[in-house]
Design a protein around this motif. Structure first.
Motif, short mmCIF file in Angstrom:
data_model
loop_
_atom_site.label_atom_id
_atom_site.label_comp_id
_atom_site.label_asym_id
_atom_site.label_seq_id
_atom_site.Cartn_x
_atom_site.Cartn_y
_atom_site.Cartn_z
N LEU A 58 45.69 -42.76 13.50
CA LEU A 58 47.13 -42.71 13.72
C LEU A 58 47.72 -44.09 14.03
N MET A 59 47.09 -44.82 14.96
CA MET A 59 47.62 -46.13 15.32
C MET A 59 47.48 -47.14 14.18
N LEU A 60 46.45 -46.97 13.36
CA LEU A 60 46.28 -47.86 12.20
C LEU A 60 47.46 -47.74 11.25
N LEU A 61 47.82 -46.50 10.90
CA LEU A 61 48.92 -46.28 9.97
C LEU A 61 50.24 -46.78 10.57
N PHE A 62 50.45 -46.49 11.86
CA PHE A 62 51.68 -46.94 12.52
C PHE A 62 51.78 -48.46 12.53
N PHE A 63 50.68 -49.13 12.87
CA PHE A 63 50.74 -50.58 12.97
C PHE A 63 50.82 -51.23 11.59
N GLY A 64 50.22 -50.60 10.58
CA GLY A 64 50.37 -51.11 9.22
C GLY A 64 51.83 -51.09 8.80
N LEU A 65 52.55 -50.02 9.14
CA LEU A 65 53.99 -49.93 8.85
C LEU A 65 54.75 -51.01 9.60
N LEU A 66 54.39 -51.21 10.85
CA LEU A 66 55.04 -52.23 11.68
C LEU A 66 54.84 -53.63 11.09
N GLU A 67 53.65 -53.90 10.59
CA GLU A 67 53.37 -55.22 9.99
C GLU A 67 54.29 -55.51 8.81
N ILE A 68 54.46 -54.52 7.95
CA ILE A 68 55.32 -54.72 6.78
C ILE A 68 56.77 -54.98 7.21
N VAL A 74 57.10 -58.95 -4.51
CA VAL A 74 57.15 -58.84 -3.05
C VAL A 74 58.17 -57.78 -2.64
N TYR A 75 59.34 -57.79 -3.28
CA TYR A 75 60.36 -56.78 -3.00
C TYR A 75 59.84 -55.37 -3.31
N PHE A 76 59.12 -55.25 -4.42
CA PHE A 76 58.58 -53.94 -4.82
C PHE A 76 57.67 -53.38 -3.74
N PHE A 77 56.71 -54.20 -3.30
CA PHE A 77 55.77 -53.73 -2.28
C PHE A 77 56.46 -53.55 -0.93
N ALA A 78 57.44 -54.38 -0.64
CA ALA A 78 58.15 -54.29 0.63
C ALA A 78 58.93 -52.99 0.76
N VAL A 79 59.24 -52.36 -0.36
CA VAL A 79 59.95 -51.08 -0.35
C VAL A 79 58.97 -49.91 -0.50
N VAL A 80 58.10 -50.00 -1.50
CA VAL A 80 57.23 -48.87 -1.84
C VAL A 80 56.15 -48.65 -0.77
N SER A 81 55.52 -49.71 -0.28
CA SER A 81 54.43 -49.56 0.69
C SER A 81 54.88 -48.88 1.97
N PRO A 82 56.01 -49.26 2.58
CA PRO A 82 56.45 -48.55 3.79
C PRO A 82 56.76 -47.07 3.53
N VAL A 83 57.35 -46.78 2.38
CA VAL A 83 57.65 -45.38 2.06
C VAL A 83 56.35 -44.58 1.97
N PHE A 84 55.35 -45.15 1.31
CA PHE A 84 54.04 -44.50 1.19
C PHE A 84 53.44 -44.26 2.58
N LEU A 85 53.57 -45.25 3.48
CA LEU A 85 53.02 -45.13 4.82
C LEU A 85 53.75 -44.07 5.64
N VAL A 86 55.07 -44.00 5.50
CA VAL A 86 55.85 -43.00 6.23
C VAL A 86 55.42 -41.59 5.79
N ILE A 87 55.20 -41.41 4.49
CA ILE A 87 54.74 -40.12 3.98
C ILE A 87 53.37 -39.77 4.56
N LEU A 88 52.48 -40.76 4.59
CA LEU A 88 51.14 -40.53 5.15
C LEU A 88 51.23 -40.16 6.63
N LEU A 89 52.05 -40.90 7.40
CA LEU A 89 52.20 -40.61 8.82
C LEU A 89 52.74 -39.21 9.04
#
Length: 513
Positions: free
Chosen positions: A409-419, A448-463
């Motif tokens: 849980l904390m890994l996913l949360f902190f990964g989102l925070l890093e982005i 960079v813009y692509f990943f900056a948008v898509v990666s957080p969305v993916f992480l929010v879904i996972l969380l």
């Protein structure tokens, strides 16, 4: 006092790859593949690698180099530097130090099993194999042996029944803690880098050797086992659990969302090509996982026990495969004791390079921010890790509960925070400029813009799915051992938050004491 830097490029790459390469590559990965759809598992796995793994790997490398030039090697200092070292930002960063500390507390105990089993195999102390096509019968002596090693007896304390490991297990736990302690005391170059320069090539050679042994069993029937775990069952792709497990494996295997990569990156020279270093780290890790990890345990089990046994063995989890199934198989072969020794020493080297990396963020916090001497920082860090390791040994349920909170849980949360912080708060343009500094390739800003948008969305879904599927199940557990684990998690979070707040004044005051 000037901060250390990696002495050689190869030492840097091997240390960073050793950080990522661990028990997850050799035990967790093949189990997950066999359990969650074989080749179908690899579809979400590679999607997660592309959308989460590579972007977060590069983010941690870029930010680690950037912050290291300013004297910060822990997430406390790194995140604090983006917010003028406000108390709140440093407390937020302290989560990124707490995560690896909590993980290493139980990880180092499991690491001690690998060292203990390696020595017991070498000196002929493992059980004699039972020749049987039935995997349950063949594994029975090794299941009993493992239980006796880790749970030789129980002590009833009234409200809590604690596990009493064997004396041998405790001795090897102390030895393992001492090995980590000594290497960390020797510092980045003479300790971690030197260990990685010898350990990682040895790990790869032993892995390739055992892969060859496993695949060639019973007239190369092990190759059929490799094909078995990669045969896709595409009907599983609609199961959210498969996507969760695959994404979780990417985080776990690449050591992302815990600040350990950023800490290692903080010790690079300012002109280091961190894009190349990040891609090498990910590439070596994936080679050990997808090629070597997939070629040992599951193919060996397939060759000896057959196709029907593989999913059943995978359901039993990584401990069963690593510490019971593999010795049952290897000990039945010619030179079985030697092969079992190689297997467990392979696991030990993989675990050692990871445990060093997981402890270093706290060492960096105490050294860089608290202004403590290197020796004092290592001593305090290892004392805290030792307390967690002995709790892992004696308290039932401790490992699983801490693993959920810190390792999931904390890994996913902190990964989102890093982005959010390192890309959006820092600024996409600033991050892009830093990313391309001394890089061997030019990465387009649009990517960079692509990943900056898509990666957080993916992480929010996972969380969200983790919260819906796993959180209620975990919170429903209220056994005394589980409550002790949660109390320890809170204690570590508060302690490191205290260090982060207290260190602000010391850091701003000037040089080391």
């Amino acid at each position: 006092m000037k901060r250390e830097t990696w002495q050689t490029k190869i030492g840097l790459i091997f240390a960073a790859a050793g950080n990522a390469i661990g028990l997850g590559n050799l035990l967790r990965f093949p189990s997950k593949v066999a359990l969650y759809g074989g080749g179908a598992f690899m579809v979400p796995y590679f999607v997660a690698l592309f959308l989460l793994g590579i972007p977060l790997m590069l983010i941690e490398w870029v930010i680690g180099r950037y912050a290291g030039a300013k004297g910060h090697g822990s997430m406390t200092g790194i995140i604090g530097s983006f917010f003028n070292h406000s108390y709140g930002s440093r407390v937020l960063g302290s989560i990124g130090v707490s995560i690896p500390v909590l993980i290493v507390c139980y990880y180092i105990y499991i690491e001690s099993w690998t060292l203990g089993f390696a020595f017991l195999s070498l000196f002929g102390q493992m059980p004699q194999p039972v020749q049987s096509p039935d995997y349950k019968t063949a594994m029975e002596p090794y299941i009993s042996f493992f239980k006796e090693y880790t749970q030789s007896s129980y002590i009833d304390l009234g409200l809590l029944v604690i596990t009493q490991p064997s004396l041998t297990a405790l001795v090897f736990l102390v030895i393992t803690l001492a090995i980590n302690w000594v290497i960390l005391q020797r510092g980045i170059v003479k300790g971690i880098e030197l260990t990685a320069k010898y350990g990682l090539p040895l790990l790869i050679l032993m892995g390739i050797f055992l892969g060859f042994v496993s695949l060639s069993m019973n007239g190369w029937k092990g190759v059929e086992g490799l094909l078995f775990i990669y045969t896709p069952d595409f009907s599983r792709l609609s199961d959210p659990q498969v996507w969760l497990e695959a994404s979780g494996q990417i985080f776990f295997t690449l050591s992302l969302g815990m600040g350990a990569i950023a800490t290692y990156a903080s010790y690079v020279k300012r002109n280091e090509d961190v894009v190349k270093a990040g891609l090498w780290t990910a590439g070596l890790n994936e080679f050990v996982e997808v090629v070597i990890g997939a070629s040992i345990a599951i193919p060996a089990a397939f060759a000896v026990f057959g196709a029907l046994a593989v999913p059943e063995l995978a359901k039993e989890g990584t401990f069963r495969i690593g510490f019971m199934t593999m010795p049952a198989i290897l000990m039945s072969l010619p030179l079985g004791s030697l092969l079992s020794t190689v297997w467990f020493f392979l696991l030990f080297i993989a675990a050692l390079t990871s445990s060093l990396a997981l402890t270093q963020p706290l060492v960096a916090l105490l050294e860089d921010e608290m202004r403590w001497s290197h020796s004092k920082a290592v001593n305090v860090s290892m004392l805290l890790v030792s307390v967690g390791a002995f709790l892992s040994a004696f308290v039932p349920g401790f490992i699983d509960d801490v693993d959920f909170w810190a390792g999931t849980l904390m890994l996913l949360f902190f990964g989102l925070l890093e982005i959010i912080i390192f890309v959006w708060v820092f600024g996409v343009h600033n991050f892009h400029r830093e990313l391309n500094t001394n890089s061997f390739i030019r990465i387009p800003e649009a990517l960079v813009y692509f990943f900056a948008v898509v990666s957080p969305v993916f992480l929010v879904i996972l969380l969200y799915f983790w919260g819906v599927t796993k959180l209620p199940e975990v919170l429903s557990q209220t056994e005394p051992g589980v409550l002790i684990a949660r109390a320890f998690v809170i204690f570590v979070l508060v302690l490191i938050a205290f260090f982060s707040v207290e260190s602000r004044r010391r850091y701003l005051a000037g040089p080391h004491m």
